[in-house]
Write a protein that holds these residues in place. Structure first.
Motif, short mmCIF file in Angstrom:
data_model
loop_
_atom_site.label_atom_id
_atom_site.label_comp_id
_atom_site.label_asym_id
_atom_site.label_seq_id
_atom_site.Cartn_x
_atom_site.Cartn_y
_atom_site.Cartn_z
N HIS B 72 39.73 56.98 38.93
CA HIS B 72 40.74 57.99 39.16
C HIS B 72 42.01 57.67 38.36
O HIS B 72 42.54 58.49 37.61
CB HIS B 72 41.03 57.94 40.67
N TYR B 73 42.45 56.44 38.52
CA TYR B 73 43.62 55.95 37.78
C TYR B 73 43.39 56.06 36.27
O TYR B 73 44.21 56.60 35.53
CB TYR B 73 43.87 54.50 38.20
N THR B 74 42.22 55.58 35.82
CA THR B 74 41.94 55.56 34.38
C THR B 74 41.90 56.98 33.80
O THR B 74 42.46 57.23 32.73
CB THR B 74 40.59 54.87 34.11
N VAL B 75 41.26 57.90 34.52
CA VAL B 75 41.17 59.27 34.02
C VAL B 75 42.56 59.86 33.80
O VAL B 75 42.86 60.42 32.74
CB VAL B 75 40.35 60.16 34.99
N TRP B 76 43.43 59.70 34.78
CA TRP B 76 44.79 60.23 34.63
C TRP B 76 45.54 59.57 33.49
O TRP B 76 46.23 60.23 32.70
CB TRP B 76 45.58 60.08 35.93
N VAL B 77 45.44 58.25 33.41
CA VAL B 77 46.18 57.52 32.38
C VAL B 77 45.68 57.92 30.99
O VAL B 77 46.47 58.26 30.10
CB VAL B 77 46.06 55.99 32.59
N VAL B 78 44.35 57.91 30.81
CA VAL B 78 43.81 58.22 29.49
C VAL B 78 44.10 59.69 29.12
O VAL B 78 44.49 59.99 27.99
CB VAL B 78 42.30 57.93 29.43
N LEU B 206 40.29 68.87 13.83
CA LEU B 206 39.51 68.28 14.92
C LEU B 206 38.21 67.61 14.45
O LEU B 206 37.96 66.46 14.81
CB LEU B 206 39.21 69.33 15.99
N PRO B 207 37.39 68.30 13.65
CA PRO B 207 36.15 67.64 13.21
C PRO B 207 36.43 66.36 12.41
O PRO B 207 35.76 65.34 12.61
CB PRO B 207 35.48 68.68 12.32
N ALA B 208 37.45 66.42 11.54
CA ALA B 208 37.75 65.23 10.73
C ALA B 208 38.28 64.10 11.59
O ALA B 208 38.14 62.92 11.26
CB ALA B 208 38.76 65.59 9.65
N LEU B 209 38.87 64.46 12.70
CA LEU B 209 39.51 63.47 13.57
C LEU B 209 38.53 62.88 14.59
O LEU B 209 38.82 61.87 15.23
CB LEU B 209 40.66 64.15 14.31
N MET B 210 37.38 63.50 14.71
CA MET B 210 36.44 63.14 15.78
C MET B 210 36.12 61.65 15.86
O MET B 210 36.18 61.08 16.96
CB MET B 210 35.15 63.96 15.59
N PRO B 211 35.79 60.99 14.73
CA PRO B 211 35.47 59.56 14.84
C PRO B 211 36.64 58.75 15.40
O PRO B 211 36.45 57.88 16.25
CB PRO B 211 35.17 59.14 13.40
N VAL B 212 37.85 59.07 14.93
CA VAL B 212 39.04 58.37 15.41
C VAL B 212 39.23 58.62 16.90
O VAL B 212 39.47 57.69 17.68
CB VAL B 212 40.29 58.85 14.65
N LEU B 213 39.09 59.87 17.30
CA LEU B 213 39.28 60.20 18.71
C LEU B 213 38.27 59.46 19.57
O LEU B 213 38.60 58.94 20.63
CB LEU B 213 39.13 61.72 18.93
N LEU B 214 37.05 59.39 19.09
CA LEU B 214 35.99 58.74 19.86
C LEU B 214 36.30 57.26 20.09
O LEU B 214 36.29 56.78 21.23
CB LEU B 214 34.65 58.90 19.14
N VAL B 215 36.61 56.56 19.00
CA VAL B 215 36.91 55.13 19.14
C VAL B 215 38.13 54.94 20.03
O VAL B 215 38.15 54.08 20.91
CB VAL B 215 37.17 54.50 17.76
N THR B 216 39.15 55.76 19.80
CA THR B 216 40.37 55.61 20.57
C THR B 216 40.12 55.84 22.06
O THR B 216 40.60 55.10 22.91
CB THR B 216 41.43 56.59 20.07
N ILE B 217 39.34 56.86 22.36
CA ILE B 217 39.13 57.20 23.78
C ILE B 217 38.30 56.10 24.46
O ILE B 217 38.57 55.72 25.60
CB ILE B 217 38.49 58.60 23.92
N ILE B 218 37.34 55.53 23.75
CA ILE B 218 36.54 54.45 24.34
C ILE B 218 37.42 53.23 24.60
O ILE B 218 37.47 52.70 25.71
CB ILE B 218 35.36 54.05 23.42
N LEU B 219 38.16 52.82 23.56
CA LEU B 219 39.00 51.63 23.72
C LEU B 219 40.04 51.85 24.81
O LEU B 219 40.25 51.00 25.67
CB LEU B 219 39.69 51.29 22.40
N TYR B 281 30.33 57.84 26.62
CA TYR B 281 31.19 58.52 25.66
C TYR B 281 30.47 58.75 24.34
O TYR B 281 30.56 59.80 23.74
CB TYR B 281 32.44 57.70 25.38
N ARG B 282 29.78 57.69 23.89
CA ARG B 282 29.12 57.81 22.59
C ARG B 282 28.03 58.86 22.63
O ARG B 282 27.85 59.63 21.70
CB ARG B 282 28.58 56.46 22.14
N ARG B 283 27.30 58.91 23.74
CA ARG B 283 26.26 59.92 23.87
C ARG B 283 26.87 61.31 23.91
O ARG B 283 26.37 62.25 23.31
CB ARG B 283 25.42 59.68 25.14
N LEU B 284 27.98 61.41 24.65
CA LEU B 284 28.59 62.72 24.83
C LEU B 284 29.29 63.24 23.58
O LEU B 284 29.14 64.40 23.21
CB LEU B 284 29.64 62.65 25.95
N LEU B 285 30.06 62.37 22.96
CA LEU B 285 30.97 62.84 21.91
C LEU B 285 30.48 62.57 20.50
O LEU B 285 30.82 63.28 19.58
CB LEU B 285 32.34 62.17 22.06
#
Lengths: 280, 290
Positions: B72-78, B206-219, B281-285
């Protein structure tokens, strides 16, 4: 033409408005820290609080050095962090170079492992470290912390160095080797001097990890004169009487080294950090 | 080519890092798993308990509720980091005058040590002398001082606010660097094809940013899921269990109740949760090609 231009400047104005609000959200707490640090003991405990102290004083800044072992904390942090940063940089630069220039079995595994380490809750390591360091009599010693911070910093720093080395053309290595340089000489004399910005950025990252770390330092070191800054400052919080102005003065001083380092290096730092984190 | 017969030399370069990580990360992790099977004080008492602690953890909902609280905390923070970080990085990427000043200011929270951020906000939230209450009362939003960190209802929100404040610059920096790596030409081409600002964002950025967003969101998710220091300074997990996220719970289990075996078992489970989140995340995004 005129309308698009006006619309454009309206757009710009709203962008500045958003930036200003965001900057205020960052700066107001920061200002409150500075303002509190310059307040006298009486003025801290005034309700409603004053934004700017009536009689600004340096007392807190003097007291933290005189009344607490703040100098010890500071020097301990410097010692632990500098030592771990130096070792981290050497190991990460070597590993980053190796991974950027060579193919070898297990390279993929090695690089994925570096990423996986970011997923461990560090508390998972705290208990085993506590036990192992205790066994070797390293608990309550700066060596223990140095070792821990190296382990924390190497993965990300290796990624950062790898990203940086990949940006340096391999033709340089090849030319140097044709001229008769050994592999290690090529690395030290040709490639490393070109990577100084990357090394500096990586060093900042490693410095930041150690300088800010709290949990391990809190558990692994108990002797007052061996504690690091974050633990020392955190302690001011626990006593029955909380001296907010002293605590804020200590907070400012402990934040300064990083802010200064960063201001000088920000351009290199951001590009290196992202090269490591993003170009996976 | 350089790499063809240099397979062995590469190993020498990475060897120091590999050895260090084997000794300092892999070994402690395995040792941690080992500890989770024992009732131990780590010195004299080593009673083998098998899976007892795991059974104990799963036999009541306490641990599960901590995990849910932490999620719950993590979802809000991220989410906060991403809304603010993406928005600000898009603005910082424009060619506006004086943008460097804002860039430096907005990175500040990331440069303050976590302990400092925790203490500073504890002071801001102070019920009697804190700035926060004073401002809200001045604006007439609240009538009486609120003990933000002392009330179960507000403490959780307060901790999230502080975590967003501390962590958004990192997300902002990573996305900004991603944005700067997209070449101008692509935007020119999109413009010629008739894309307006919104469309260019959707179909180019957005498409060009996808890899960056993915890594950032996981980390970012993993980092904040296991966050400890600021919450410890702000509330120590209280009041009640309102902010008792898993890392604080594990910490208390180990170093307040000296239940090292159980704490280790909990830590192992947290690792699996973190790993699952990254995998999910990796499977989803993304297509998971790393």
């Amino acid at each position: 033409m005129a309308t698009t231009k006006r619309r454009f400047s309206f757009f710009n104005a709203s962008m500045y408005a958003i930036l200003t609000v965001a900057a205020a959200v960052v700066l107001i707490p920061t200002f409150w820290m500075v303002s509190t640090a310059f307040k006298s003991n009486e003025e801290v405990m005034v309700s409603p609080p004053a934004w700017i102290p009536d009689h600004p004083t340096f007392d807190s800044f003097i007291r933290i050095w005189k009344d607490y072992p703040f100098l010890d904390y500071f020097l301990n942090s410097v010692l632990v962090v500098v030592a771990s940063t130096v070792i981290t940089i050497v190991f990460s630069a070597l590993a980053g170079y190796g991974a950027s220039r060579f193919k070898f079995r297990g390279k993929g595994t090695f690089l994925s492992f570096l990423l996986v380490t970011q997923m461990f809750p560090s508390i998972m390591l705290l208990i085993p470290f506590y036990k192992v360091l205790k066994t070797f009599g390293l608990i309550d010693s700066q060596w223990g912390l140095i070792v821990v911070y190296i382990a924390f910093a190497i993965p990300m720093c290796t990624w950062m160095m790898l990203g940086f080395f990949q940006g340096i053309p391999r033709e340089l290595d090849e030319a140097a080797m044709i001229d008769g340089c050994s592999q290690i000489r090529t690395f030290v004399q040709i490639i490393l001097p070109l990577s100084l910005p990357g090394l500096a950025a990586t060093a900042i990252y490693s410095f930041l990890i150690g300088w800010n770390e709290y949990m391990f330092a809190f558990i692994l070191v108990t002797t007052e004169t061996l504690k690091t800054l974050p633990v020392g400052i955190g302690q001011l919080n626990g006593y029955y009487k909380v001296v907010w102005n002293d605590m804020m003065a200590a907070s400012i001083i402990s934040s300064l080294p990083l802010i200064v380092l960063f201001l000088f290096m920000q351009k290199y730092f951001i590009s290196s950090l992202t090269a490591g984190a993003v170009k996976q | 080519m350089l790499s063809s017969k240099s397979g062995f030399k590469g190993i020498w370069f990475i060897l120091p890092a590999v050895l260090t990580l084997l000794v300092l990360i892999t070994y402690p992790l395995i040792y941690g798993a080992y500890i989770s099977f024992f009732d131990t004080n780590l010195i004299t008492k080593w009673n083998f308990e098998g899976f007892r602690y795991y059974k104990e953890i799963f036999s009541n909902t306490e641990f599960l509720s901590r995990i849910i609280l932490t999620l719950h905390y993590t979802v809000w923070v991220v989410a906060g980091h991403f809304v603010i970080g993406l928005g600000l990085s898009l603005i910082l990427n424009m060619k506006l005058k004086g943008i460097t000043v804002f860039r430096v200011i907005l990175i500040l929270p990331w440069l303050f040590p976590e302990v400092v951020v925790g203490l500073l906000w504890k002071w801001l939230f102070n019920p009697l002398y804190g700035l926060f209450n004073s401002v809200l009362m001045g604006w007439g939003i609240i009538d009486d001082p609120v003990s933000w960190l002392g009330d179960e209802k507000t403490a959780f929100v307060a901790v999230i606010v502080v975590s967003i404040w501390k962590g958004f610059p990192m997300v902002m920096m990573l996305i900004l660097a991603g944005l700067q790596s997209i070449s101008e030409d692509v935007y020119e081409a999109a413009k010629i094809d008739g894309c307006n600002r919104n469309k260019a964002f959707r179909f180019v950025t957005l498409p060009a940013l996808m890899p960056v967003l993915l890594v950032t969101i996981i980390l970012d998710t993993v980092w904040w899921f296991k966050h400890f220091t600021m919450i410890w300074i702000l509330t120590q997990g209280g009041p009640g269990n309102a902010t008792n996220v898993v890392s604080i719970d594990i910490f208390k289990q180990a170093f307040e109740f000296f239940n090292f075996g159980k704490a280790s078992a909990m830590a192992i489970l947290v690792f699996f949760v973190c790993w699952l989140m990254g995998y999910g995340y990796r499977r989803l995004l993304g297509n998971g090609d790393d």
